[in-house]
Design an enzyme around this catalytic site. Structure first.
Site, PDB file in Angstrom:
ATOM      1  N   THR A   1      -4.326   4.858   1.286  1.00 16.74           N
ATOM      2  CA  THR A   1      -4.892   5.424   2.519  1.00 16.74           C
ATOM      3  C   THR A   1      -4.052   4.982   3.709  1.00 16.74           C
ATOM      4  O   THR A   1      -3.468   3.902   3.679  1.00 16.74           O
ATOM      5  CB  THR A   1      -6.340   4.901   2.653  1.00 16.74           C
ATOM      6  OG1 THR A   1      -7.101   5.510   1.631  1.00 16.74           O
ATOM      7  CG2 THR A   1      -6.957   5.191   3.995  1.00 16.74           C
TER       8      THR A   1
ATOM      9  N   THR B   1      -9.140   0.295   4.808  1.00 14.46           N
ATOM     10  CA  THR B   1      -8.702   0.870   3.541  1.00 14.46           C
ATOM     11  C   THR B   1      -9.294   0.040   2.423  1.00 14.46           C
ATOM     12  O   THR B   1      -9.453  -1.169   2.575  1.00 14.46           O
ATOM     13  CB  THR B   1      -7.166   0.878   3.422  1.00 14.46           C
ATOM     14  OG1 THR B   1      -6.814   1.172   2.055  1.00 14.46           O
ATOM     15  CG2 THR B   1      -6.526  -0.450   3.801  1.00 14.46           C
TER      16      THR B   1
ATOM     17  N   ARG C   1     -17.614  13.447  -3.985  1.00 15.32           N
ATOM     18  CA  ARG C   1     -17.598  12.084  -3.418  1.00 15.32           C
ATOM     19  C   ARG C   1     -16.848  12.021  -2.086  1.00 15.32           C
ATOM     20  O   ARG C   1     -15.764  12.572  -1.935  1.00 15.32           O
ATOM     21  CB  ARG C   1     -16.938  11.147  -4.432  1.00 15.32           C
ATOM     22  CG  ARG C   1     -16.901   9.679  -4.018  1.00 15.32           C
ATOM     23  CD  ARG C   1     -15.593   9.296  -3.384  1.00 15.32           C
ATOM     24  NE  ARG C   1     -15.527   7.861  -3.084  1.00 15.32           N
ATOM     25  CZ  ARG C   1     -14.588   7.300  -2.326  1.00 15.32           C
ATOM     26  NH1 ARG C   1     -13.638   8.052  -1.818  1.00 15.32           N
ATOM     27  NH2 ARG C   1     -14.589   6.024  -2.096  1.00 15.32           N
TER      28      ARG C   1
HETATM   29  N1  ASP Z   1     -11.148   3.862   1.499  1.00 13.83           N
HETATM   30  C1  ASP Z   1     -10.681   5.026   0.800  1.00 13.83           C
HETATM   31  C2  ASP Z   1     -11.831   5.687   0.101  1.00 13.83           C
HETATM   32  O1  ASP Z   1     -12.678   5.004  -0.426  1.00 13.83           O
HETATM   33  C3  ASP Z   1      -9.633   4.719  -0.216  1.00 13.83           C
HETATM   34  C4  ASP Z   1      -8.519   3.847   0.252  1.00 13.83           C
HETATM   35  O2  ASP Z   1      -8.623   3.166   1.248  1.00 13.83           O
HETATM   36  O3  ASP Z   1      -7.479   3.868  -0.412  1.00 13.83           O
HETATM   37  O4  ASP Z   1     -11.846   6.895   0.067  1.00 13.83           O
END
Ligand code: ASP
Length: 312
Positions: free
Chosen positions: A177, A228, A205
């Site tokens: 992310t 993230t 989701r």
């Molecule tokens: N936080 C993001 C999610 O759960 C994923 C990530 O940070 O890589 O969609």
């Protein structure tokens, strides 16, 4: 909170927290990631050093990372279980606490720009799915064929996940992310975050990224936060708002507020990271994963790009 020193600006970015190490990341992958982070910093800095707004800077930095296929946002987003790319993004202006976000966007080249349009051109905060895609067309934002977002490496990761037959998404795999927080010379803060979510996500989701207060938050009275990690935990804690609330109400320093919230996150079993900055130009980052792609730059000329935990 000390007053902003006129002319002080700062920018911090992340490209995802995860299990990257010098053992599992090749020298080439390491160099590509650092180059991507450097380009994103350059885009944001170009705006801030001209006296531009924190909001413009975070959007510009995130756009660069969305266009970079090596990060899990925009082009290079991970695949859903059904083999689609469904992107989430958010942006927030600390000066007004105006915010915009999108979930399950599928055709807009830069989801962060769509989030900004939701903020500025709609009466809403969060749009999702087909409606978000339709709004994007109405706003004349750049549309791309969904194939634009797909990369062979992300497809391979989906196959790997399915072969494990765990029936679960990539909680153990590298995240990617992207996000940015900035303080401009006027002392305003802003935050933006963008993601493809988790590999193999299904049933519509949606993670923490587009949920204001979970993965993204900005308030001039406190700080800007972009997160993230394993989104479900960030949602349950309301990580970004919780950190900002501690800074505002408890007068905690950025590091202290983030550490307190992260001890709760860790106790619950959540993993990930945050970047933060305050109206006085201070910034910080924290993660409980082995690594986080990250970088920062400020008006005093300081500039850092790092991946692994031991890089400070
Ligand atoms: N936080 C993001 C999610 O759960 C994923 C990530 O940070 O890589 O969609």
């Amino acid at each position: 909170m000390p007053a902003n020193v006129p002319g002080t600006w700062t920018l911090a970015i992340h490209g995802g927290a995860g299990s990257m190490s010098r053992q599992n990341l090749s020298a080439a992958e390491d160099a590509i990631a650092r180059a991507g982070l450097a380009a994103a910093l350059d885009a944001g800095v170009a705006i801030l050093e001209q006296g531009g707004s924190a909001l413009d800077a975070v959007e510009a930095a995130v756009k660069v990372l969305e266009d970079d296929p090596h990060f899990n946002a925009g082009r290079g987003s991970v695949f859903t279980y059904e083999g689609r790319n469904e992107m989430d993004a958010a942006i927030m202006d600390g000066a007004t606490r105006a915010a915009g976000s999108v979930a399950q966007s599928t055709r807009t080249r830069n989801p962060v720009t769509l989030a900004r349009a939701v903020m500025t051109a709609s009466p809403h905060v969060l749009l999702s799915g087909e409606g978000a895609d339709a709004f994007s067309v109405e706003q004349h934002l750049e549309q791309v064929d969904p194939a634009w977002f797909a990369t062979p490496e992300r497809l391979r990761q989906l196959e790997e996940l399915k072969n494990r037959r765990s029936g679960h998404f990539d909680i153990d795999m590298k995240y990617g992310t992207v996000g940015a927080v900035a303080t401009d010379a006027q002392g305003h803060v802003a935050a933006a975050t963008s993601t493809g979510g988790l590999t193999g996500k299904r049933w519509g989701r949606i993670g923490d990224t587009p949920l204001i207060g979970a993965g993204t938050y900005a308030d001039d009275r406190a700080c800007a936060v972009s997160a993230t990690g394993a989104g479900e935990y960030f949602i349950r804690i309301g990580v970004a708002h919780e950190i900002a609330a501690r800074v505002r109400l408890q007068k905690e320093a950025l590091e202290q507020a983030a550490a307190t919230v992260f001890s709760e996150l860790t106790e619950m079993g959540g993993v990930g990271g945050v970047i933060l900055c305050a109206p006085d130009g201070q910034h910080a980052w924290l993660f409980n994963t082995p690594a986080m792609y990250r970088g920062s730059a400020s008006a005093d000329g300081a500039r850092r790009i790092a991946i692994y935990g031991d890089e400070g």
